[in-house]
Design a protein around this motif. Sequence first.
Motif, mmCIF file in Angstrom:
data_model
loop_
_atom_site.group_PDB
_atom_site.id
_atom_site.type_symbol
_atom_site.label_atom_id
_atom_site.label_comp_id
_atom_site.label_asym_id
_atom_site.label_seq_id
_atom_site.Cartn_x
_atom_site.Cartn_y
_atom_site.Cartn_z
ATOM 1 N N ARG A 24 8.655 -19.656 -3.266
ATOM 2 C CA ARG A 24 7.902 -20.881 -3.034
ATOM 3 C C ARG A 24 8.059 -21.306 -1.577
ATOM 4 O O ARG A 24 9.131 -21.499 -1.072
ATOM 5 C CB ARG A 24 8.436 -21.994 -3.953
ATOM 6 N N SER A 25 6.955 -21.385 -0.885
ATOM 7 C CA SER A 25 7.032 -21.685 0.535
ATOM 8 C C SER A 25 6.693 -23.150 0.739
ATOM 9 O O SER A 25 5.662 -23.636 0.298
ATOM 10 C CB SER A 25 6.049 -20.796 1.292
ATOM 11 N N VAL A 26 7.603 -23.877 1.362
ATOM 12 C CA VAL A 26 7.321 -25.289 1.588
ATOM 13 C C VAL A 26 6.955 -25.525 3.037
ATOM 14 O O VAL A 26 6.855 -26.654 3.479
ATOM 15 C CB VAL A 26 8.533 -26.162 1.216
ATOM 16 N N THR A 27 6.779 -24.444 3.810
ATOM 17 C CA THR A 27 6.542 -24.672 5.231
ATOM 18 C C THR A 27 5.072 -24.876 5.558
ATOM 19 O O THR A 27 4.723 -25.189 6.672
ATOM 20 C CB THR A 27 7.053 -23.484 6.052
ATOM 21 N N TYR A 28 4.149 -24.626 4.582
ATOM 22 C CA TYR A 28 2.747 -24.832 4.896
ATOM 23 C C TYR A 28 2.419 -26.306 4.701
ATOM 24 O O TYR A 28 2.446 -26.821 3.593
ATOM 25 C CB TYR A 28 1.861 -23.950 4.014
ATOM 26 N N MET A 29 2.132 -26.998 5.783
ATOM 27 C CA MET A 29 1.863 -28.419 5.720
ATOM 28 C C MET A 29 0.384 -28.643 5.960
ATOM 29 O O MET A 29 -0.100 -28.492 7.080
ATOM 30 C CB MET A 29 2.682 -29.132 6.805
ATOM 31 N N SER A 326 -1.254 -20.589 -0.715
ATOM 32 C CA SER A 326 -0.518 -20.461 -1.969
ATOM 33 C C SER A 326 -1.405 -19.891 -3.069
ATOM 34 O O SER A 326 -0.959 -19.088 -3.902
ATOM 35 C CB SER A 326 0.094 -21.824 -2.317
#
Lengths: 367, 368
Positions: A24-29, A326
Amino acid sequence: MARRAIPLLKQLFTSPSSNLTPIRSVTYMPRPGDGAPRAVTLIQGDGIGPLVTGAVEQVMEAMHAPVYFERYEVHGDMNRVPQEVIDSIKKNKVCLKGGLATPMGGGVSSLNVQLRRELDLYASLVNCFNLPGLPTRHANVDIVVIRENTEGEYSGLEHEVVPGVVESLKVITKFCSERIAKYAFEYAYLNNRKKVTAVHKANIMKLADGLFLESCREVATKYPGIKYSEIIVDNCCMQLVSKPEQFDVMVTPNLYGNLVANTAAGIAGGTGVMPGGNVGADHAVFEQGASAGNVGNEKQLKQKRANPVALLLSSAMMLRHLQFPSFADRLETAVKRVILDGKYRTKDLGGTSTTQEVVDAVIATLD
Amino acid sequence: MATQLLRRRASQILSRANPNPSSPLSLARALSSDSAPIRATLFPGDGIGPEIAESVKQVFKGAEVPIEWEEHYVGDQIDPRTQSFLTWESLESVRRNGVGLKGPMATPIGKGHRSLNLTLRKELNLYANVRPCYSLSGYKTRYDDVNLITIRENTEGEYSGLEHQVVRGVVESLKIITRQASLRVAEYAFHYAKTHGRERVSAIHKANIMQKTDGLFLKCCREVAEKYPEITYKEVVIDNCCMMLVKNPALFDVLVMPNLYGDIISDLCAGLIGGLGLTPSCNIGEGGIALAEAVHGSAPDIAGKNLANPTALLLSAVTMLRHLNLHDKADRIQNAILNTIAEGKYRTADLGGSSTTTDFTRAICDHL
C-alpha cells in the motif's frame, strides 16, 4: 519499530505470492478533484476488438475506476476515421482502442496509420516481458520497444514509374528521429532503465538510417547515466531469438520497430499478453501492444476465446497515464495473479478458457 | 540400336535431373555427370577460410564426389576491369564453370572500390539467396523442429542504394520493386520447392501498408503459383511471420521474400538453429549459376590455429551438390555431418567441444 517489522518481513518473505501482494503506497498525494471521472474515447474495432474492449469495460466497472467510456464505431473498411472520433480524442486526450483490420492491397490506407498521423502519435511503445507462471522458451525477457510511428517506410508515398517498376519512398527526417530518440531516453530515465539500443541498417542505407543514428547519438550524450549501443537489425533479430536478456529499451525507425516488437512479443509469451500504446505530445491511444497485423480469426470470434490480457494490461498503463496509480496497480496485480494461477487461460496461452471466464477470474481476484 | 539406347538414356538423364530446363550448363552437366569431373571454382577467402576450404576438399575426396576444384584468391591489387580486388579471371571462371564455393571474405576498408560481395552479386547477376535452415540434431537450441528454406530476392528492393538528402535534415531512400525481378525469384522459389519435394510456399510481405510495391511482388508470386497447383501457396504479413517463427517455426516450409525482409528473416532463422556458424547459404544467378558461401565472418582471431568450425562451409557445399543434382552424394555427406555432430564426440569449440578442425573433418570422413 524493529519488533513490529520482523513479523511483517517474515510474512512478506514466506507467503508464496509475496511478490504479487500490493504494497500500500501512501506517497501518492492527489490534488483535490483528481478523483473526478475522466472521459476516455473507446473504439471497439474489428474482429475480436469488441470482445476484448468489452472485457476492459467490465473490469473497470467492477473496480469503480473513475473513467467512463465514450464509444465510437470505427471499422477498418471505412475510408477515413470519422471526424467526430478525432474530435472526441482531441477533447479527452486519451483513447482505448481495439484493432482495426486493414484490407490487403486494396487501395485503402490503414486506419491505424491514419489515426497515428492525424493525432501525431509519434511514439509507439510495446512492453515485452515474461509473465510469471507462463512458460516460454526464453526467460529473463524484459524489453521495451519504442518505435517511430509517423514516417520511415510507412510514408505511403508509392508510384509506378513505368508498368512493372514500382518505387516506394522511405523518408527519414532529423526532426522525427530526434524526438523519438528524446522520448526513448526520457522513458528510460523515468522508468529506471539502464540501456538504450538503437536498431538500424545503416551499413546499407547509409544516409537514411545514418541520420537516425546521428540523432540518437546526439541525444545519448545528454543522458550519461544510460548506456547507449547500436545494433544492425538482422543481427538484432538473431540475438533476440538466442540471447534476449541483453536488451532493455530499444529505439527503432518505423518498419524495423514493427518486426522487432512482434519478434520480442513472440518470444516473451505471444501477442495476446503484451501491453502497449501510442503516445504523442498531446494525446495517447492505448491498444494491444503488438498485434502482428491481425484482429483474430473467425473461430476465435465465434467461440469468444480471444485473449483480453493484453488490452487489460494496456488499460492499466492508461490508468497510470491518467494518474490513477492505485487502480492501475490493482488491475495489474489481479491479471498477473490470474496468469500465475494458470486455471483460466485462453487458447493462445495453452489453456481452454473463454474471454468471459478470464474476465470473471480477474474481477474475482481484484482486491 | 545403340543410338536408340543412347537417346533413351539421354532422355532419362534429362528428365530425372533438370534443374533449369533453359540452361545449356545443366544439359552439359546432365550428360557428363556420369563421366568427366565437374569443374567448380573455389574461393577459400580470408582468415579461417583456407582451413575450412581444406576441410571441404578432404570430405569431398572421401565421398568421391566428381568435382575438380579451381582455386582463386582475392588479390591485393584492384583490378580495373572489375573495380575491386576480385580479378576478371576469377569471375570468368565462375561464369564458365557455373558453380562456385566461397569462403568468408573480409572486405578491406577503404574507398574507391566496390565491396567483394557486391562485386560478385552484380557481375554474376546473383538474384536469389537460398538458405536452408534445419535444426541440427546434435546441437541443442531452444527450437528443435525447424525445417525451412528462406529464399530472398537479392538485387533490388530496399537495398538499391538510391538515397539522397532532399534538404538539410530530410533524407529519402528509394525502394524499387520490378515485375521482372519478382517473377524471377518467385519462379526459382516454386521450382526449388518442386524439385526438393516441399509442399508449401509462403510469400512474406507488408502489402497492407506498402500497397503498390509489395502488392506487385505478391501479384508476381500469385501468377507463378498458378503454374504449380500441387504446391500450397500462402501469403503472410511480415510481422505475423516474425511472431509465428519465434513461437512455432514448424509452420513454415519455403519462404520467398523481397530483399530487406529476406535479410532479417533469414538471419532470424539462422538464430533459431544456432547462429551463422552453422547456416549454409547459396546464391543463384542467371543461367543456372550457383555460388554457395559461408555467411559467417573470417574470424581472424582463430585463423591458422586449427580451431575453426567447417560446418557452415560444408553444408553450403552440400547445397551446391544438390543444385548440381548429385543428390545421393549430398545426402551421404549431410548425414555424415549430422551424425558426427549428433554423436558429440568430435565437436569444435564453438559447439561446446574441444576438437580441432582436422579431427572434426576426419570424423566426418569416417562417418561417410
